[in-house]
Design a protein around this motif. Structure first.
Motif, PDB file in Angstrom:
ATOM      1  N   ASN A 106       0.025   4.122  -3.033  1.00 45.80           N
ATOM      2  CA  ASN A 106      -0.413   5.202  -2.961  1.00 45.80           C
ATOM      3  C   ASN A 106       0.340   6.455  -2.879  1.00 45.80           C
ATOM      4  OD1 ASN A 106      -3.200   4.664  -1.857  1.00 45.80           O
ATOM      5  ND2 ASN A 106      -2.441   3.178  -0.301  1.00 45.80           N
TER       6      ASN A 106
ATOM      7  N   LEU B 252      -4.908  -1.964  -1.617  1.00 48.86           N
ATOM      8  CA  LEU B 252      -4.286  -1.041  -2.154  1.00 48.86           C
ATOM      9  C   LEU B 252      -4.645  -0.008  -1.772  1.00 48.86           C
ATOM     10  CD1 LEU B 252      -2.572  -2.291  -4.692  1.00 48.86           C
ATOM     11  CD2 LEU B 252      -1.461  -2.415  -2.708  1.00 48.86           C
TER      12      LEU B 252
ATOM     13  N   ARG C  15       1.020  -1.278  -0.273  1.00 47.89           N
ATOM     14  CA  ARG C  15       0.110   0.097   0.210  1.00 47.89           C
ATOM     15  C   ARG C  15       0.763   1.230   0.532  1.00 47.89           C
ATOM     16  NH1 ARG C  15      -4.912   0.292   3.307  1.00 47.89           N
ATOM     17  NH2 ARG C  15      -6.089  -1.147   2.627  1.00 47.89           N
TER      18      ARG C  15
END
Length: 319
Positions: free
Chosen positions: A143, A206, A139
């Motif tokens: 991000n 995610l 993640r």
């Protein structure tokens, strides 16, 4: 693309070590025809050559590809960026192959219809694998690097802009099963269901809020997208539209297929531990089976792309 770059990008890969881009986990441009446009009658690559290199690559993979030395400055961020861009390029090729097969299916009969039916299921299976591959980052990288890069290009960047997706959209949304042979209906239905399951699972893993850019298109109504947006999408994924032959498209697939196979052998599908709980959609046995089948699935798709039969295809685990 300059003639020198085009010659390399459309060339067949070698069977030895890493030869994609200038260094391991670098990127290459992809050239595809506009959706619905025919392939060039002739190009710089012959089908017989693609078949031979496909067989040799498969043999090399069984023997074990040489693991490349990481380039200077190699990071997980670079690896996941390679997977994000190159994995999407492979998805675009799969969509094109799938659209071609779907277009031929209504007029096919007998053994051709059976072969197309098997190929369609294989292409959907392959796309399931590419969803896992492109969504294999943690993640933090997604991000912190990947998602912001789309926003910087366009604040409303959307998977609905993908030029090669509309011809296969109906299939993936499960609106109507194509006229495949009866023996293939159940397998194809399972693979379509699996693709949506994986997509939701990857998004949950995610994306804050659990919805990916492409998934929004599943529930939103169809709208005509300005051509400019499709070109923005292509630009982001290093894809250009031009006249290429079917063997030249296959050569580009083989280049990527080899690079992905080496990556998977070197790093595994998940090179870093999950930074959170794995979503339930990704913990099901049929997803695990797809993860384990990813490299083999790529070879089956490559064989179909070059005009060889797929072999040893496992079925999705029934639920």
């Amino acid at each position: 693309m300059s003639r020198a770059v085009e010659t390399i990008a459309l060339a067949l890969p070698h069977t030895g070590g890493w030869d994609f881009s200038d260094y391991p986990y670098g990127l290459e441009p992809l050239t595809l025809p506009q959706p619905g446009e025919p392939y060039a009658a002739r190009g710089s690559v012959e089908q017989s050559d693609t078949q031979e290199i496909c067989r040799r690559l498969q043999a090399a993979a069984h023997a074990g590809f040489e693991i490349p030395e990481p380039p200077v400055g190699h990071t997980m961020e670079r690896l996941f960026w390679f997977r994000w861009i190159t994995g999407h390029q492979v998805s675009f090729i799969i969509w094109r192959l799938l659209a071609d097969a779907l277009a031929r299916l209504p007029s096919a009969s007998g053994s051709e219809r059976a072969a197309l039916s098997t190929a369609i299921t294989e292409f959907v299976r392959g796309y399931c694998g590419m969803l896992l591959y492109t969504g294999s980052s943690d993640r933090a990288v997604y991000n912190g690097v990947i998602r912001p890069s789309m926003y910087r290009l366009h604040s409303t960047f959307s998977g609905t802009w993908a030029l090669d997706y509309p011809p296969v959209r109906s299939l993936f949304r499960g609106r109507k099963t194509p006229a495949v042979v009866e023996s293939e209906v159940e397998a194809l239905t399972r693979e379509v269901r699996l693709s949506n399951q994986i997509h939701f699972g990857v998004a949950s893993k995610l994306v804050t809020g659990g919805r990916s850019l492409l998934q929004r298109s599943i529930t939103e109504r169809d709208t005509a997208q300005p051509r400019m947006w499709g070109e923005v999408f292509d630009c982001y994924f290093l894809t250009q539209r031009g006249v290429v032959s079917a063997p030249e498209m296959s050569a580009q697939l083989l280049r990527r297929q080899k690079a992905l196979a080496i990556d998977l052998r070197s790093n595994g599908l998940y090179p870093v531990p999950a930074d959170g709980e794995i979503p339930r959609e990704l913990r099901r046995p049929e997803v695990t089976a797809c993860e384990e089948d990813l490299a083999a699935s790529l070879f089956r798709i490559a064989r179909l792309a070059v005009g060889l039969p797929a072999t040893d295809r496992p079925r999705t685990v029934a639920r």
